[in-house]
Enzyme design. Sequence first.
Site, short mmCIF file in Angstrom:
data_model
loop_
_atom_site.label_atom_id
_atom_site.label_comp_id
_atom_site.label_asym_id
_atom_site.label_seq_id
_atom_site.Cartn_x
_atom_site.Cartn_y
_atom_site.Cartn_z
N HIS A 4 5.78 4.56 -4.46
CA HIS A 4 6.84 4.48 -3.44
C HIS A 4 7.93 5.53 -3.73
CE1 HIS A 4 5.72 -0.02 -3.00
NE2 HIS A 4 5.44 0.53 -1.83
N SER A 13 1.33 -2.21 -5.14
CA SER A 13 2.12 -3.30 -5.73
C SER A 13 1.24 -4.46 -6.17
CB SER A 13 3.16 -3.78 -4.72
OG SER A 13 4.01 -2.73 -4.33
P1 ADP Z 1 3.80 -2.47 3.80
O1 ADP Z 1 3.59 -3.95 3.65
O2 ADP Z 1 4.72 -2.10 4.92
O3 ADP Z 1 2.53 -1.66 3.80
P2 ADP Z 1 4.23 -1.47 1.09
O4 ADP Z 1 5.39 -1.69 0.19
O5 ADP Z 1 2.89 -1.93 0.65
O6 ADP Z 1 4.65 -2.08 2.48
O7 ADP Z 1 4.10 0.09 1.41
C1 ADP Z 1 5.16 0.80 2.01
C2 ADP Z 1 4.71 2.23 2.25
O8 ADP Z 1 4.52 2.87 0.99
C3 ADP Z 1 3.37 2.34 2.98
O9 ADP Z 1 3.42 3.46 3.85
C4 ADP Z 1 2.38 2.60 1.89
O10 ADP Z 1 1.26 3.34 2.34
C5 ADP Z 1 3.23 3.43 0.93
N1 ADP Z 1 2.75 3.33 -0.45
C6 ADP Z 1 2.57 2.24 -1.21
N2 ADP Z 1 2.10 2.57 -2.43
C7 ADP Z 1 1.95 3.93 -2.42
C8 ADP Z 1 1.47 4.88 -3.36
N3 ADP Z 1 1.03 4.54 -4.57
N4 ADP Z 1 1.48 6.17 -3.00
C9 ADP Z 1 1.91 6.53 -1.76
N5 ADP Z 1 2.35 5.69 -0.83
C10 ADP Z 1 2.38 4.40 -1.14
#
Ligand code: ADP
Length: 167
Positions: free
Chosen positions: A17, A130
């Site tokens: 993130h 996560s």
């Molecule tokens: P959501 O439930 O809205 O998907 P997340 O916290 O899982 O929320 O993800 C938020 C954003 O961060 C999403 O666009 C996801 O693809 C991106 N994301 C999560 N982990 C990573 C990572 N390791 N690398 C790049 N982007 C990520």
Amino acid sequence: MRVGMFPGTFDPVTSGHLDILHRALQVFDRVIVAVAHRHQKQTLFSAEERIEMIRDSISKGDAGRIEIVPFEGLLVDFARARKVAGIVRGLRFVSDFEYEFQMALMNQKLAPNLPTIFLMPSEKYTYLNSSLVKEIVRNGGAVGGLVPPAVARSLKKKLGRAERQKT
Ligand code: ADP
């Protein structure tokens, strides 16, 4: 001033993130990190805890350009109310694409003038999410480098198991 919005659950925030957030700061002057309340999806951490962990994880240098806020309801309504120029999402694998594509097209239908911008993380974070991080800590593994130190501490506190003794 161009403002972007990076929405997500951030349960908890990971180095992936933060990688996306840094890249977003290269595109926008300011970024609003919008932390979803998520009534429909059980989260380990409350919205307040998730916000606090993001706050503890960003550098002092970046802090002035980042705002971290909770949100519920339709993302496009929140984004329009804050007058952002675009929504930022991260793309890791082809498997992310289907869901992200659908969301982006639906948001485009609801708000035609609000573009979604996809950013790719450093390849070392492409396997990171996560849920995996929580699973590792739950089973006593180490998550150094995958999450900021403050998050690793909160995870250990919440999920309670001491790290496995090295033999
Ligand atoms: P959501 O439930 O809205 O998907 P997340 O916290 O899982 O929320 O993800 C938020 C954003 O961060 C999403 O666009 C996801 O693809 C991106 N994301 C999560 N982990 C990573 C990572 N390791 N690398 C790049 N982007 C990520």
